[in-house]
Design a protein around this motif. Structure first.
Motif, PDB file in Angstrom:
ATOM      1  N   THR A 127      64.792  -2.274 -31.540  1.00  0.00           N
ATOM      2  CA  THR A 127      64.572  -1.072 -32.048  1.00  0.00           C
ATOM      3  C   THR A 127      64.290  -1.124 -33.729  1.00  0.00           C
ATOM      4  OG1 THR A 127      64.850   0.431 -30.591  1.00  0.00           O
ATOM      5  CG2 THR A 127      65.129   1.400 -32.650  1.00  0.00           C
TER       6      THR A 127
ATOM      7  N   TYR B  78      56.377   2.992 -31.844  1.00  0.00           N
ATOM      8  CA  TYR B  78      56.589   3.894 -31.829  1.00  0.00           C
ATOM      9  C   TYR B  78      57.611   4.486 -33.427  1.00  0.00           C
ATOM     10  CZ  TYR B  78      58.919   8.793 -31.523  1.00  0.00           C
ATOM     11  OH  TYR B  78      59.384  10.215 -31.912  1.00  0.00           O
ATOM     12  N   VAL B  79      58.656   3.883 -33.063  1.00  0.00           N
ATOM     13  CA  VAL B  79      60.289   4.094 -34.605  1.00  0.00           C
ATOM     14  C   VAL B  79      58.728   3.375 -35.537  1.00  0.00           C
ATOM     15  CG1 VAL B  79      62.091   2.588 -35.431  1.00  0.00           C
ATOM     16  CG2 VAL B  79      61.901   3.659 -32.843  1.00  0.00           C
TER      17      VAL B  79
ATOM     18  N   ALA C 276      64.354   5.841 -28.050  1.00  0.00           N
ATOM     19  CA  ALA C 276      63.860   5.907 -29.440  1.00  0.00           C
ATOM     20  C   ALA C 276      63.114   7.128 -29.846  1.00  0.00           C
ATOM     21  CB  ALA C 276      62.033   4.912 -29.181  1.00  0.00           C
TER      22      ALA C 276
ATOM     23  N   ASP D 290      58.009   1.720 -27.321  1.00  0.00           N
ATOM     24  CA  ASP D 290      58.669   1.989 -28.287  1.00  0.00           C
ATOM     25  C   ASP D 290      58.912   1.583 -29.881  1.00  0.00           C
ATOM     26  OD1 ASP D 290      59.794   3.576 -26.294  1.00  0.00           O
ATOM     27  OD2 ASP D 290      61.980   2.600 -25.651  1.00  0.00           O
TER      28      ASP D 290
ATOM     29  N   ASN E  66      66.685   8.569 -31.695  1.00  0.00           N
ATOM     30  CA  ASN E  66      66.260   7.680 -33.426  1.00  0.00           C
ATOM     31  C   ASN E  66      65.608   7.818 -34.424  1.00  0.00           C
ATOM     32  OD1 ASN E  66      64.944   5.255 -34.653  1.00  0.00           O
ATOM     33  ND2 ASN E  66      66.424   3.797 -34.096  1.00  0.00           N
ATOM     34  N   VAL E  67      64.686   7.963 -34.008  1.00  0.00           N
ATOM     35  CA  VAL E  67      63.468   8.657 -35.064  1.00  0.00           C
ATOM     36  C   VAL E  67      64.055  10.437 -35.580  1.00  0.00           C
ATOM     37  CG1 VAL E  67      61.108  10.075 -36.101  1.00  0.00           C
ATOM     38  CG2 VAL E  67      61.168   7.631 -34.513  1.00  0.00           C
TER      39      VAL E  67
ATOM     40  N   GLU F  59      62.848  -1.388 -37.097  1.00  0.00           N
ATOM     41  CA  GLU F  59      63.278  -0.835 -38.647  1.00  0.00           C
ATOM     42  C   GLU F  59      62.846  -1.033 -39.628  1.00  0.00           C
ATOM     43  OE1 GLU F  59      66.568   2.530 -35.804  1.00  0.00           O
ATOM     44  OE2 GLU F  59      67.109   0.373 -37.617  1.00  0.00           O
TER      45      GLU F  59
ATOM     46  N   SER G 264      56.547   5.840 -36.734  1.00  0.00           N
ATOM     47  CA  SER G 264      57.320   7.436 -37.829  1.00  0.00           C
ATOM     48  C   SER G 264      58.006   7.477 -38.172  1.00  0.00           C
ATOM     49  CB  SER G 264      58.316   7.493 -36.336  1.00  0.00           C
ATOM     50  OG  SER G 264      57.636   8.413 -34.889  1.00  0.00           O
ATOM     51  N   ARG G 265      58.747   5.974 -38.384  1.00  0.00           N
ATOM     52  CA  ARG G 265      59.343   6.292 -40.426  1.00  0.00           C
ATOM     53  C   ARG G 265      58.966   6.055 -41.117  1.00  0.00           C
ATOM     54  NH1 ARG G 265      64.965   4.140 -39.153  1.00  0.00           N
ATOM     55  NH2 ARG G 265      64.827   3.434 -41.720  1.00  0.00           N
TER      56      ARG G 265
END
Length: 596
Positions: free
Chosen positions: A366, A402-403, A27, A399, A30-31, A370, A406-407
C-alpha cells in the motif's frame, strides 16, 4: 423472477464465470482518509466555504464577476497555482450565495446531467476536454441558467474555440494569500512571519497555500510534542527547508555519499517509510539490480545495518526507519527524479516490481502504491499509473491497484488520463476479472467529485460483467448514493433499466445492465425516510411520493414480504420498478415503466 433471485442469474461469454479478488476494507479506508485530508480533490461544501473565506481577490477579479454575470461562462487563464479555480469559486459564490459548485467533465454521455441539475456552478478543466464536449456543456448550462468556469490557458482556449470570454488572471500577492490563510486558520502569529516575504518572492498563490499547509502541519506536530518557545526557531527552520524541498540539504547528502548502494538505501527508505531495516535493504538491492549497479564485495560492500539510521539521518525509533522531518521522504524521490532523469523509467519500474514481489507485506504494498501514484502524478505520467495498476490487478493484487488509481483519478495533472483509462477498461471485453472489480470500487471515490463520470463507467462494467462484477458495481453505486449523490445515482440506474439511447446492445447485455440497475434501486429502497417510506420515493415521481403512495408502501412493508414493495423482472426484456401508488402508464425515458 423475483428480486431475491437476481443473484442466481448467470450468462456465458467474456469470462462471465471467472471469479476475481475484491478490494479489501483497509485499502478502502486508506483512500477515504486520503480524500478527507485533501478536500480540494472532491470539492465538498466545507472546502468551498474555506476557499471563499481565505480568498484574496486577483487584481482583475471584477472582470471575472462581470463575465459570469453577463454570459454565465468564462475561461480563466494563467499558469498552475495562479488561483484560477479559487477565483472562479469566489466569483460564483458572490453572484449566487450558497450556490452548489462542483467539478464537471464534459463527456458526451454526461452533459445531460447539467440540464437535470439546474442552476449550479461547474468547474471544467480545458486540458481534459474536447471542443465538442465543452460546447455541449455550455449549451446545456445556458438552457437551465447554470454557470460554467473553464480553467485553462490561451492555447487551450483557441483549440476549444468556446463561445466565451477569455480572461488571463492577474494573481494577488502571494504573501497576502499566505497571511490571510494563517489568520483564517487560527495561526495569527505566523501571519507576521518576516521570512515569508523572502520565501514567497516571485511565488504564486498556490505556493502560498502550500507554505501555509506546511506551517499548520509542522506547528501542530511541535505542539503535540509539547514544544516550548525555545523551539520556535527550529520549527521555522523546518518549515523553510520543507517548503524548499530540502534541496540544499539533499545536494549536500548526495555529494557526500557517492556510492550508488548508499543512494539506493536512501531512495528505498524514502519510498517505504516507516518500515523495517530489512525491508530497506531488500528494496535497495532490487533497485541496484535494476540499475545494473556492480557492487564489489556483494553483501559486505553495503553499509552496515547498525549505522543505517545515522547514514540516512532517520529517526532512531522502534518503528524502524522513519523520517520525522516534514516532507523529507517525498523530497528525496523528487530530488532523484529531477537530478537523474535517465533513471526515471527504472524508478517507476522498480516501485511496480516491489509490489509484485511475493515477500512484500500488504502494508508495504500500500505504501509503495501511494509513493508511485504521487510521484508519477506530480510529473504527469498517467500511463505509468495505469500500467502499474493493471500489472498489480492481473497478479491478483487489487488493493495496491485500487490505491494508486483512487489517489490519482482526481489529480489536476493526470486525473483526465487516468479517468480515460478507467473508461476504456470499463468498455473492454475480456478484461481481467480482478481489474474489473477494482475499477468498480475506484468509481466510488471518483464519484465524490464526478458522479456522472463514475456512474458511466459503472454502467459499462455492469453491461459486460458477470454476477460478481455486477455485485461490486451495485456496492459502489449504493455507497456513492449514501455519500450524498442519491439523486444522481437513482436517475442513472433507472436509466440503466430502460432501453439504451446511444448504444446497440444485445438482449444479454441489456439484461445485465438492467439487473444491476434494479439491484441498486432495491438496495436504496431499504433506506428509510423516517416515516416508514424509502427516501428514493421522492426521487422517482410525485405520484409514488404522494400520501396515498406512501401509505401503500408502508402497508407493503408491514405485509412481511408477502407483497414486496419494490420488485419485478422480465427476463430478456426490461426491469419493472413496482412502486405502490404509481400508475400503470408509461413514463418518458429514461425512467422505466412503473406498474401497480
Amino acid at each position: 423472477m423475483t428480486a431475491q433471485s437476481f443473484a442466481d442469474f448467470h450468462v456465458s461469454g467474456d469470462g462471465q464465470n471467472f471469479v476475481g479478488s475484491t478490494v479489501g476494507g483497509d485499502a478502502v479506508l486508506n483512500v477515504h482518509n486520503f480524500l478527507r485530508g485533501r478536500p480540494a480533490l472532491i470539492l465538498p461544501a466545507s472546502d468551498i466555504a474555506e476557499r471563499v473565506d481565505c480568498h484574496v481577490p486577483a487584481r482583475n477579479h471584477d472582470l471575472v464577476i462581470k463575465s459570469l454575470e453577463r454570459d454565465h461562462t468564462v475561461m480563466l487563464g494563467g499558469p498552475p497555482g495562479s488561483g484560477r479555480e479559487t477565483g472562479a469559486i469566489a466569483a460564483l459564490r458572490y453572484l449566487v450565495p450558497g450556490m452548489r459548485i462542483r467539478r464537471f467533465s464534459a463527456d458526451y454521455e454526461d452533459v445531460e446531467e447539467v440540464r437535470a441539475e439546474g442552476r449550479c456552478g461547474y468547474l471544467v478543466r480545458a486540458a481534459d476536454e474536447s471542443p465538442e464536449g465543452v460546447r455541449a456543456c455550455l449549451d446545456a448550462a445556458r438552457e437551465v441558467g447554470a454557470y460554467v468556469a473553464v480553467i485553462g490557458d490561451e492555447t487551450q482556449w483557441r483549440r476549444l474555440a468556446p463561445p466565451m470570454e477569455f480572461i488571463e488572471l492577474r494573481p494577488p500577492d502571494a504573501v497576502e494569500v499566505f497571511r490571510r490563510r494563517m489568520v483564517v486558520r487560527g495561526f495569527p502569529a505566523w501571519a507576521r512571519w518576516d521570512a515569508a516575504r523572502s520565501l514567497l518572492a516571485d511565488a504564486r498563490p498556490g505556493d502560498a497555500r502550500r507554505l501555509a499547509g506546511i506551517v499548520e502541519e509542522v506547528a501542530a506536530r511541535a505542539e503535540g510534542r509539547g514544544g516550548t518557545d525555545a523551539d520556535v526557531e527550529a520549527v521555522r527552520a523546518e518549515v523553510t527547508r520543507s517548503y524548499r524541498g530540502w534541496r540544499e540539504h539533499l545536494r549536500t547528502w548526495f555529494a557526500r555519499n557517492e556510492p550508488p548502494q548508499n543512494r539506493a538505501l536512501l531512495l528505498s527508505a524514502a519510498a517505504l517509510e516507516p518500515t523495517s531495516v530489512e525491508n530497506v535493504y531488500k528494496a535497495a538491492v532490487a533497485l541496484a539490480r535494476r540499475l545494473k549497479v556492480d557492487v564489489n564485495g556483494a553483501g559486505l560492500a553495503w553499509f552496515p545495518a547498525t549505522g543505517l539510521n545515522e547514514l540516512l539521518e532517520a529517526a532512531d525509533e522502534d518503528e524502524g526507519v522513519v523520517f520525522r522531518r516534514h516532507g523529507f521522504g517525498p523530497s528525496v524521490l523528487r530530488h532523484a527524479w529531477i537530478d537523474y532523469p535517465v533513471m526515471r523509467p527504472d524508478l517507476l519500474g522498480w516501485l511496480t516490481g516491489l509490489v509484485l514481489e511475493s515477500g512484500t507485506s500488504p502494508e508495504t504494498r500500500t505504501r509503495i502504491a501511494e509513493t508511485l501514484g504521487d510521484l508519477a502524478a506530480e510529473h504527469g505520467h498517467a500511463q505509468q499509473i495505469l500500467d502499474a495498476a493493471k500489472a498489480w490487478a492481473e497478479a491478483d493484487l487489487p488493493d495496491p491497484a485500487y490505491v494508486v488509481l483512487s489517489r490519482t483519478c482526481l489529480h489536476a495533472r493526470v486525473g483526465g488520463g487516468v479517468r480515460r483509462g478507467l473508461y476504456e477498461w470499463s468498455k473492454r471485453g475480456g478484461l481481467d476479472q480482478t481489474l474489473k472489480l477494482t475499477v468498480a470500487r475506484v468509481c466510488e471515490p471518483l464519484g465524490q467529485a464526478y458522479p456522472s463520470i463514475a456512474l458511466t463507467r459503472l454502467k459499462h462494467l455492469a453491461t459486460r460483467g458477470n454476477p460478481q462484477v455486477r455485485a461490486e458495481v451495485a456496492k459502489a453505486a449504493v455507497e456513492l448514493a449514501r455519500a450524498g449523490h442519491r439523486g444522481e445515482v437513482v436517475g442513472a440506474v433507472l436509466g440503466w433499466c430502460g432501453p439504451s439511447a446511444h448504444e446497440s446492445l444485445s438482449e444479454v447485455a441489456q439484461d445485465r445492465r438492467a439487473r444491476a440497475g434494479a439491484s441498486v434501486f432495491l438496495a436504496l429502497a431499504a433506506d428509510d425516510a423516517g416515516d416508514g417510506t424509502p427516501i428514493v420515493l421522492d426521487l422517482v415521481n410525485a405520484r409514488a411520493a404522494s400520501p396515498r403512495g406512501k401509505r401503500r408502501w408502508r402497508a407493503c412493508r408491514r405485509s412481511g414480504g408477502r407483497g414486496p414493495p419494490c420488485s419485478g423482472w422480465t427476463p430478456r426484456s426490461r426491469t419493472r420498478i413496482c412502486v405502490p401508488g404509481s400508475s400503470g402508464r408509461s413514463s418518458p425515458p429514461p425512467v422505466p415503466r412503473r406498474t401497480r
